[in-house]
Design an enzyme around this catalytic site. Sequence first.
Site, PDB file in Angstrom:
ATOM      1  N   CYS A 149      15.881   1.397 -15.442  1.00 39.42           N
ATOM      2  CA  CYS A 149      16.918   0.451 -15.883  1.00 39.42           C
ATOM      3  C   CYS A 149      16.365  -0.600 -16.844  1.00 39.42           C
ATOM      4  CB  CYS A 149      17.578  -0.199 -14.675  1.00 39.42           C
ATOM      5  SG  CYS A 149      16.456  -1.238 -13.708  1.00 39.42           S
ATOM      6  N   GLN A 204      24.719  -0.665 -14.019  1.00 35.98           N
ATOM      7  CA  GLN A 204      23.543   0.098 -14.430  1.00 35.98           C
ATOM      8  C   GLN A 204      23.738   1.585 -14.154  1.00 35.98           C
ATOM      9  OE1 GLN A 204      20.551  -1.177 -15.902  1.00 35.98           O
ATOM     10  NE2 GLN A 204      20.444   1.008 -16.314  1.00 35.98           N
ATOM     11  N   ASP A 238      12.075   1.836 -10.685  1.00 37.66           N
ATOM     12  CA  ASP A 238      12.390   0.461 -11.087  1.00 37.66           C
ATOM     13  C   ASP A 238      11.186  -0.396 -10.696  1.00 37.66           C
ATOM     14  OD1 ASP A 238      13.722  -1.869 -11.861  1.00 37.66           O
ATOM     15  OD2 ASP A 238      15.051  -1.909 -10.124  1.00 37.66           O
ATOM     16  N   ARG A 249      26.137 -12.317 -12.175  1.00 34.32           N
ATOM     17  CA  ARG A 249      24.826 -11.850 -11.711  1.00 34.32           C
ATOM     18  C   ARG A 249      24.302 -12.923 -10.762  1.00 34.32           C
ATOM     19  NH1 ARG A 249      19.739  -9.301 -14.924  1.00 34.32           N
ATOM     20  NH2 ARG A 249      21.200  -7.554 -14.772  1.00 34.32           N
ATOM     21  N   ARG A 306      24.681   1.004 -21.680  1.00 32.54           N
ATOM     22  CA  ARG A 306      25.245  -0.146 -20.971  1.00 32.54           C
ATOM     23  C   ARG A 306      26.414  -0.712 -21.788  1.00 32.54           C
ATOM     24  NH1 ARG A 306      22.110  -3.135 -17.464  1.00 32.54           N
ATOM     25  NH2 ARG A 306      24.096  -4.170 -17.038  1.00 32.54           N
ATOM     26  N   HIS A 317      23.690  -2.792  -8.242  1.00 29.10           N
ATOM     27  CA  HIS A 317      23.765  -2.950  -9.707  1.00 29.10           C
ATOM     28  C   HIS A 317      24.661  -1.836 -10.262  1.00 29.10           C
ATOM     29  CE1 HIS A 317      22.867  -4.302 -13.596  1.00 29.10           C
ATOM     30  NE2 HIS A 317      21.584  -4.031 -13.699  1.00 29.10           N
TER      31      HIS A 317
HETATM   32  N1  NVA Z   1      15.736  -4.337  -9.351  1.00 25.27           N
HETATM   33  C1  NVA Z   1      15.643  -5.199 -10.505  1.00 25.27           C
HETATM   34  C2  NVA Z   1      16.597  -4.748 -11.567  1.00 25.27           C
HETATM   35  C3  NVA Z   1      16.562  -5.553 -12.830  1.00 25.27           C
HETATM   36  C4  NVA Z   1      17.565  -5.111 -13.829  1.00 25.27           C
HETATM   37  C5  NVA Z   1      15.909  -6.632 -10.092  1.00 25.27           C
HETATM   38  O1  NVA Z   1      16.827  -6.863  -9.319  1.00 25.27           O
HETATM   39  O2  NVA Z   1      15.178  -7.517 -10.551  1.00 25.27           O
HETATM   40  N1   CP Z   2      18.775  -3.374 -16.595  1.00 21.71           N
HETATM   41  C1   CP Z   2      19.224  -4.636 -16.637  1.00 21.71           C
HETATM   42  O1   CP Z   2      20.198  -5.013 -15.977  1.00 21.71           O
HETATM   43  O2   CP Z   2      18.545  -5.438 -17.499  1.00 21.71           O
HETATM   44  P1   CP Z   2      18.648  -7.028 -17.631  1.00 21.71           P
HETATM   45  O3   CP Z   2      18.060  -7.625 -16.392  1.00 21.71           O
HETATM   46  O4   CP Z   2      17.859  -7.337 -18.862  1.00 21.71           O
HETATM   47  O5   CP Z   2      20.107  -7.401 -17.767  1.00 21.71           O
END
Ligand code: NVA
Ligand code: CP
Length: 306
Positions: free
Chosen positions: A260, A134, A220, A104, A288, A131
Amino acid sequence: MQLRHYLQFKDFTAAEYGHVFARVKWIKERFKRYEPYLPLHDRTLAMIFEKQSTRTRVSFEAGMLQMGGSVINLTATDTQISRGEPIEDMARVITRMVDLVMIRTFEQSIIERFSAHSRVPVINGLTNEYHPCQILADIYTFIEHRGPIRGRTVAWIGDSNNVCNTWLQAAEVLDFNVHVSTPPGYEVEPERAGLYGTDHYEEFKDPMDAVRDADLVTTDVWTSMGFEAENEERKRIFEDWCVDAEMMRAAKKDALFMHCLPAHRGEEVTAEVIDGPQSVVWDEAENRLHAQKALMEFLLLGKVTP
Ligand code: NVA
Ligand code: CP
């Protein structure tokens, strides 16, 4: 076995998704019956987190342990990345020691550079652009509740972010439609989203038009990780892009709501919607786990047949 990575949704074909979704179902049903399934008993997953996580961290770690493997969890500050070790060198070293890597991070180019020097499959656990894990879970959740997604309409309300981009790629791979509504200036960037064309999505100025007759309404956070400096400005600009009961009434009667998570009740969605009867966010989060177990099985063992 051919080395495969999962960096974007379009890295797999529709036929491969057909296989993976069947495996998610099989793995989930077995898990629910408390029947052990340990095909990865001698494998190690390294997870590298440069951003925070709850679901991705727990689902990958629990999933690998439940399949008999082990997990090493690394954060940027634990490793030499934070002291400037080149990502290519990290990839060369780590992937001589483990069987699978989940990352990540910020720019997609970071995960691409890592995978170009990796000896083992690399999974995108979220980047600024995408992502895929997801949406793998989200589409499985849709199928569980409503059957095939082909030909259906998904309404995306809010920011055209990493999750939105991945829905758009998924629409091209699995042949469904996305109605997108964002505030002006935050529209889809097709190149950044990695799209082949514009056939599978339509943009709407008014979110009420985007949700009309949708089979699924999803949203989101207004501000994604890494963009916190824009938070206050975005709160003002995105005010009318809150999924509320009126929007859900404009969608199909049996429309689902997904997010998500983590969510901000009262910003991108009202508490009434996310905690209401059309919301499947807890199934989505649980899936997930099952979806990523099938993904890890596919990347490490290929097409397993029961
Ligand atoms: N769009 C959000 C998703 C978090 C799971 C982010 O990137 O922070
Ligand atoms: N939806 C998701 O990826 O959650 P986290 O940021 O908690 O991993």
